[in-house]
Design an enzyme around this catalytic site. Sequence first.
Site, mmCIF file in Angstrom:
data_model
loop_
_atom_site.group_PDB
_atom_site.id
_atom_site.type_symbol
_atom_site.label_atom_id
_atom_site.label_comp_id
_atom_site.label_asym_id
_atom_site.label_seq_id
_atom_site.Cartn_x
_atom_site.Cartn_y
_atom_site.Cartn_z
ATOM 1 N N PRO A 9 0.790 -1.224 0.000
ATOM 2 C CA PRO A 9 0.000 0.000 0.000
ATOM 3 C C PRO A 9 0.828 1.283 0.000
ATOM 4 O O PRO A 9 1.861 1.362 0.659
ATOM 5 C CB PRO A 9 -0.821 -0.104 1.290
ATOM 6 C CG PRO A 9 -0.092 -1.087 2.134
ATOM 7 C CD PRO A 9 0.551 -2.051 1.182
ATOM 8 N N ASN A 10 0.327 2.233 -0.750
ATOM 9 C CA ASN A 10 0.862 3.599 -0.852
ATOM 10 C C ASN A 10 2.142 3.709 -1.663
ATOM 11 O O ASN A 10 2.636 4.814 -1.898
ATOM 12 C CB ASN A 10 1.058 4.231 0.549
ATOM 13 C CG ASN A 10 -0.251 4.326 1.298
ATOM 14 O OD1 ASN A 10 -1.201 4.892 0.777
ATOM 15 N ND2 ASN A 10 -0.325 3.756 2.481
ATOM 16 N N ARG A 36 4.993 11.156 -2.486
ATOM 17 C CA ARG A 36 4.753 10.813 -1.087
ATOM 18 C C ARG A 36 6.003 11.066 -0.239
ATOM 19 O O ARG A 36 7.014 10.372 -0.405
ATOM 20 C CB ARG A 36 4.411 9.316 -1.024
ATOM 21 C CG ARG A 36 4.234 8.769 0.346
ATOM 22 C CD ARG A 36 4.202 7.251 0.322
ATOM 23 N NE ARG A 36 3.930 6.743 1.642
ATOM 24 C CZ ARG A 36 4.208 5.523 2.052
ATOM 25 N NH1 ARG A 36 4.762 4.651 1.229
ATOM 26 N NH2 ARG A 36 3.936 5.153 3.285
ATOM 27 N N TYR A 74 10.995 8.863 1.433
ATOM 28 C CA TYR A 74 10.943 7.766 0.456
ATOM 29 C C TYR A 74 11.684 8.057 -0.850
ATOM 30 O O TYR A 74 11.778 7.192 -1.714
ATOM 31 C CB TYR A 74 9.478 7.414 0.163
ATOM 32 C CG TYR A 74 8.751 6.878 1.392
ATOM 33 C CD1 TYR A 74 9.073 5.633 1.914
ATOM 34 C CD2 TYR A 74 7.777 7.636 2.043
ATOM 35 C CE1 TYR A 74 8.431 5.142 3.045
ATOM 36 C CE2 TYR A 74 7.127 7.155 3.176
ATOM 37 C CZ TYR A 74 7.461 5.902 3.664
ATOM 38 O OH TYR A 74 6.831 5.426 4.783
ATOM 39 N N ASN A 133 8.282 -5.250 -0.759
ATOM 40 C CA ASN A 133 8.090 -4.098 0.113
ATOM 41 C C ASN A 133 6.603 -4.072 0.416
ATOM 42 O O ASN A 133 5.803 -3.578 -0.390
ATOM 43 C CB ASN A 133 8.539 -2.801 -0.564
ATOM 44 C CG ASN A 133 8.419 -1.623 0.394
ATOM 45 O OD1 ASN A 133 7.860 -1.758 1.485
ATOM 46 N ND2 ASN A 133 8.937 -0.476 -0.022
ATOM 47 N N ALA A 166 2.970 -0.764 4.879
ATOM 48 C CA ALA A 166 2.490 -0.856 6.260
ATOM 49 C C ALA A 166 2.044 -2.269 6.646
ATOM 50 O O ALA A 166 2.025 -2.606 7.834
ATOM 51 C CB ALA A 166 1.350 0.134 6.469
ATOM 52 N N GLU A 194 12.460 -9.367 2.482
ATOM 53 C CA GLU A 194 11.697 -8.162 2.849
ATOM 54 C C GLU A 194 12.576 -6.943 2.602
ATOM 55 O O GLU A 194 13.761 -6.954 2.943
ATOM 56 C CB GLU A 194 11.336 -8.256 4.333
ATOM 57 C CG GLU A 194 10.676 -7.002 4.885
ATOM 58 C CD GLU A 194 10.448 -7.084 6.388
ATOM 59 O OE1 GLU A 194 10.184 -8.183 6.928
ATOM 60 O OE2 GLU A 194 10.545 -6.020 7.030
ATOM 61 N N HIS A 231 12.719 -2.394 2.417
ATOM 62 C CA HIS A 231 12.123 -1.077 2.638
ATOM 63 C C HIS A 231 13.039 -0.001 2.088
ATOM 64 O O HIS A 231 14.271 -0.139 2.153
ATOM 65 C CB HIS A 231 11.890 -0.818 4.124
ATOM 66 C CG HIS A 231 11.058 -1.879 4.762
ATOM 67 N ND1 HIS A 231 9.702 -1.969 4.550
ATOM 68 C CD2 HIS A 231 11.391 -2.929 5.538
ATOM 69 C CE1 HIS A 231 9.239 -3.025 5.189
ATOM 70 N NE2 HIS A 231 10.245 -3.636 5.791
ATOM 71 N N ARG A 250 12.857 5.078 12.616
ATOM 72 C CA ARG A 250 11.596 5.820 12.540
ATOM 73 C C ARG A 250 10.700 5.489 13.745
ATOM 74 O O ARG A 250 11.189 5.073 14.776
ATOM 75 C CB ARG A 250 10.923 5.519 11.197
ATOM 76 C CG ARG A 250 11.798 5.938 9.996
ATOM 77 C CD ARG A 250 11.131 5.665 8.669
ATOM 78 N NE ARG A 250 9.873 6.404 8.554
ATOM 79 C CZ ARG A 250 8.923 6.126 7.657
ATOM 80 N NH1 ARG A 250 9.113 5.130 6.805
ATOM 81 N NH2 ARG A 250 7.811 6.830 7.615
HETATM 82 C C1 DHK Z 1 7.047 1.781 3.210
HETATM 83 C C2 DHK Z 1 5.882 2.036 3.857
HETATM 84 O O1 DHK Z 1 4.785 2.321 3.176
HETATM 85 C C3 DHK Z 1 5.803 2.069 5.321
HETATM 86 O O2 DHK Z 1 4.524 1.704 5.804
HETATM 87 C C4 DHK Z 1 6.877 1.220 5.972
HETATM 88 C C5 DHK Z 1 8.250 1.285 3.916
HETATM 89 C C6 DHK Z 1 8.238 1.547 5.394
HETATM 90 C C7 DHK Z 1 9.521 1.725 3.207
HETATM 91 O O3 DHK Z 1 10.378 2.356 3.823
HETATM 92 O O4 DHK Z 1 9.678 1.393 2.037
HETATM 93 O O5 DHK Z 1 6.860 1.430 7.364
#
Ligand code: DHK
Length: 147
Positions: free
Chosen positions: A10-11, A18, A23, A74, A77, A98, A100, A107
């Site tokens: 998500p996102n 974002r 990021y 990735n 959340a 996994e 990120h 964080r």
């Molecule tokens: C991406 C997200 O959307 C967060 O919810 C994670 C991760 C971290 C990233 O750093 O790629 O906590």
Amino acid sequence: MPTIFVLNGPNLNMLGKREPGIYGGQTLADIETMCVEEGHKLGLTVDFRQTNHEGVLVDWFHEAGSSAAGIAVNAGAYTHTSIALHDATRAIGIPVVELHLSNVHAREEFRHKSMLAPAAKGVICGFGAHSYILALNALSTLLHTSK
Ligand code: DHK
């Protein structure tokens, strides 16, 4: 060529807009291009996907279990909440890495816990878009050493 699923939760479709301070400025399409190019160098076919839905990720884990050599994920959340992804990782017989973009350990405390990590082969975080490249290289090494 072995196929690696690179799965995004998500996102992550919002990358570029974002919170770029956290990021980075690259879009998910930029990262997909990087991953496909790295896959070519490593002799891997990259199947790159994104969804905002937990169950879709579970379905893709199952699909990868029958058609791919590994997963770089990735999970956004869902990393921190999803027992379903933990179980899916344990249910399939292929390595899951996994990853990120951000260093989740630097964080908020709720990002320090990963439901996926105990079932994953390993975890890469904090290197921005390069985390994806590191994950692909980790999977490539695993595939070569497990032959
Ligand atoms: C991406 C997200 O959307 C967060 O919810 C994670 C991760 C971290 C990233 O750093 O790629 O906590």
